[in-house]
Enzyme design. Structure first.
Site, PDB file in Angstrom:
ATOM      1  N   ARG A  87       0.828  -1.201   0.000  1.00 42.08           N
ATOM      2  CA  ARG A  87       0.000   0.000   0.000  1.00 42.08           C
ATOM      3  C   ARG A  87       0.868   1.258   0.000  1.00 42.08           C
ATOM      4  O   ARG A  87       0.577   2.219  -0.717  1.00 42.08           O
ATOM      5  CB  ARG A  87      -0.926  -0.018   1.222  1.00 42.08           C
ATOM      6  CG  ARG A  87      -1.958   1.096   1.249  1.00 42.08           C
ATOM      7  CD  ARG A  87      -2.857   0.978   2.451  1.00 42.08           C
ATOM      8  NE  ARG A  87      -3.698  -0.207   2.382  1.00 42.08           N
ATOM      9  CZ  ARG A  87      -4.395  -0.687   3.413  1.00 42.08           C
ATOM     10  NH1 ARG A  87      -4.313  -0.100   4.587  1.00 42.08           N
ATOM     11  NH2 ARG A  87      -5.145  -1.755   3.266  1.00 42.08           N
ATOM     12  N   CYS A 144     -18.987   0.249   7.611  1.00 42.98           N
ATOM     13  CA  CYS A 144     -19.335   1.081   8.771  1.00 42.98           C
ATOM     14  C   CYS A 144     -20.641   0.670   9.433  1.00 42.98           C
ATOM     15  O   CYS A 144     -20.637   0.181  10.557  1.00 42.98           O
ATOM     16  CB  CYS A 144     -19.397   2.553   8.357  1.00 42.98           C
ATOM     17  SG  CYS A 144     -17.798   3.250   7.886  1.00 42.98           S
TER      18      CYS A 144
END
Length: 447
Positions: free
Chosen positions: A44, A272
Site C-alpha cells: 500500500r 461502517c
C-alpha cells in the site's frame, strides 16, 4: 493553493492508509500541510508513493499526485520516522468487528498508540483519534499516553466520510467534532489545522472524549435505523397493497423527516453501518444499558430480511426454482461510486441465488476485482450486456448512474425474458414497462 510557513505549521502524521487514512492524508496535504502517511502494509505504501490510490474514490488520485509532486505528502512504513518528522498524529486505523462477538476489535488502535509511545512521542505532541471506537476508548488511551508519554495530549475527532464523496466530506465537512480534555491545548491546535475549513463556515462542536466517540456511533445507528425503517414500511406495503415509494415521498415533505435514506431496497452494507451498530450494542451491554439499544437488533434483522425478500422476488420471477436458470446481476459494491464490497447486499443476493442453483453473471463498474477475489464462484463480466445475456431475470443491486440511465428497449433483445427486479428503487417503472419489461421492486405493487 498556497503553502503556509513550515516553521509554525503543524506537521502531520497519519497512521493507517486505508480508506480513511489515505483520504485524510491527501486532504491534509491539500490544505497546505506537510504530511507523512504510515502503514505496515508495504504494498500500500508503494502504491500510494507512486501516485496510485489502492481503492476507488472519485477525485482522490488526482489530489494524491498533485501533493506528491508538490512535496507536501510522503508515505513510509516507519512510525519512528513519522514521529521524528511530525507533531500531530492522526489515528486512522480500522476497527473491524471481532470474530467472536459483535464488539469492535481495537487491536490496531491500541497498537498505534503503543507504537507512538515506543517511537518517542514528545511531550508537546498531539494525538488525534479518528477511528470509530466504542465509548470509553479515548479515556483509556489518554491514561496510556499519560503514563508512557507525559505531556502528550489526546483528542478524539471522528470522521463522517461517505464513500464516493470522501474528498468533499474531508475538505468541506458538514461539522467538525473535537473531543478534548479540559485545560489543554488540543482545541486550539485543532482549530489551527482546520482554520480554512472553519473560516468557510463549517460548524465546530467542542465536547469531551466520551461524547465525541458517541457522536459517530450514534450517527451511524440513526442512519441505519432510518434505512431499516423504510424497508420495514416496504414489508407492510407488500402485505397491505401499498406503494413504499409514494409513502416515502409523502413522508419526505415533513421537514422533520426529510427524504435522505428513505429509499427502500436491499438494505445497507459497507465497512461502517453493520459493524458499528453491532459494536454499539455490545458496548451498551457492557455498560449495563443494553435494553436502551435493543431496537438495533431489529434494525439489523430488518436489513437481513430485505436481502431474503429480494431473493424471494427473484425466485418467484423464475417460477419458484432458480436451479439452472440464468440471472443477470447489476452491481457488486455495497453502494455506487465505490469498490467496497464489505457486507455488500448486492453480492449477498447474487451469491444466495448461485447457491440455490442459478447461473449468476455480475457486472459492476468498479468492484469486479474485489468481488472476484471474495466470490470466485460467481461469474463476473465487463459490461451490462454480457451480464444480462440470456438472463431470465435481471436484478439491479447497486444504483450506479450507469444503471439508472440504461435504455430498457436497447437491453431487451439481449435477455431471454424481460423481467427486472429493482433492488434499489432506482429505475423508472413506467419506462421499463413501456419497453415491454415486467418490473418488480420491494414494497411496490405489481401493476
Amino acid at each position: 493553493m498556497p503553502s503556509v510557513s513550515r516553521s509554525t505549521d503543524p506537521r502531520i502524521n497519519v497512521i493507517g492508509t486505508g480508506y480513511l487514512g489515505a483520504t485524510h492524508a491527501v486532504c491534509m496535504a491539500e490544505l497546505g500541510f506537510d504530511v507523512i502517511g504510515v502503514d505496515i502494509d508495504a504494498d500500500r505504501i508503494r502504491r500510494l508513493s507512486g501516485g496510485e490510490v489502492p481503492f476507488y474514490e472519485p477525485g482522490l488520485e488526482a489530489l494524491l499526485r498533485k501533493n506528491l509532486e508538490a512535496g507536501r505528502l510522503t508515505f513510509s512504513g516507519s512510525l519512528a520516522e513519522a514521529v521524528d518528522q511530525a507533531d500531530v498524529h492522526f489515528i486512522c486505523v480500522g476497527t473491524p468487528q471481532r470474530h467472536d462477538s459483535g464488539a469492535a476489535d481495537l487491536r490496531h488502535v491500541d497498537a498505534a498508540v503503543s507504537g507512538l509511545i515506543a517511537a518517542g512521542l514528545g511531550p508537546a505532541d498531539l494525538v488525534v483519534g479518528k477511528s470509530t471506537v466504542p465509548t470509553g476508548t479515548a479515556t483509556r488511551l489518554a491514561a496510556k499516553l499519560a503514563a508512557g508519554a507525559p505531556g502528550a495530549e489526546l483528542a478524539w475527532s471522528p470522521e463522517f466520510l461517505r464513500e464516493g464523496f470522501a474528498v468533499d466530506d474531508t475538505l468541506r465537512p458538514d461539522r467538525l467534532v473535537f473531543g478534548v480534555a479540559p485545560g489543554g491545548t488540543a482545541e486550539r491546535r485543532l482549530r489551527t489545522i482546520y482554520a480554512r475549513t472553519i473560516d468557510d463556515g463549517t460548524p465546530v462542536v467542542v465536547t469531551d472524549h466520551t461524547t465525541a466517540e458517541l457522536v459517530k456511533v450514534a450517527a451511524n445507528a440513526f442512519l441505519a435505523t432510518k434505512i431499516s425503517f423504510i424497508n420495514a414500511m416496504a414489508e407492510v406495503c407488500e402485505a397491505a397493497g401499498g406503494d413504499v415509494v409514494e409513502l416515502a415521498s409523502a413522508l419526505a415533505h415533513d421537514a422533520r423527516i426529510g427524504h435522505r435514506f428513505l429509499q427502500a431496497g436491499i438494505g445497507f452494507g459497507g465497512g461502517c453501518l453493520p459493524k458499528d451498530i453491532r459494536a454499539f450494542q455490545a458496548r451498551a451491554d457492557e455498560l449495563g444499558v443494553g435494553r436502551a439499544l435493543a431496537f438495533l437488533s431489529e434494525v439489523d434483522a430488518v436489513n437481513a430480511r430485505a436481502l431474503t425478500r429480494a431473493v424471494a422476488l427473484a425466485r418467484e420471477a423464475l417460477g419458484g426454482s432458480p436451479t439452472n436458470r440464468v440471472v443477470g446481476a447489476l452491481g457488486a459494491a455495497f453502494k455506487p461510486n465505490s469498490d467496497d464490497i464489505r457486507d455488500s447486499p448486492a453480492l449477498a443476493v447474487a451469491e444466495t441465488l448461485r447457491r440455490a442453483g442459478a447461473h449468476v453473471s455480475v457486472y459492476d463498474p468498479a468492484a469486479v476485482v474485489n468481488a472476484r477475489a471474495c466470490y470466485p464462484n460467481l461469474r463476473f463480466t465487463d459490461s451490462v450486456v454480457s451480464a444480462v445475456a440470456g438472463a431470465e431475470v435481471v436484478l439491479l443491486l447497486t444504483e450506479w448512474h450507469e444503471f439508472r440511465e440504461l435504455d430498457p428497449a436497447v437491453l431487451r433483445p439481449h435477455v431471454a425474458r424481460p423481467v427486472v427486479i429493482d433492488g434499489r428503487g432506482a429505475l423508472d417503472p413506467g419506462r421499463w414497462r413501456a419497453a415491454g419489461w415486467t418490473y418488480r421492486a420491494l414494497g411496490r405493487p405489481q401493476r
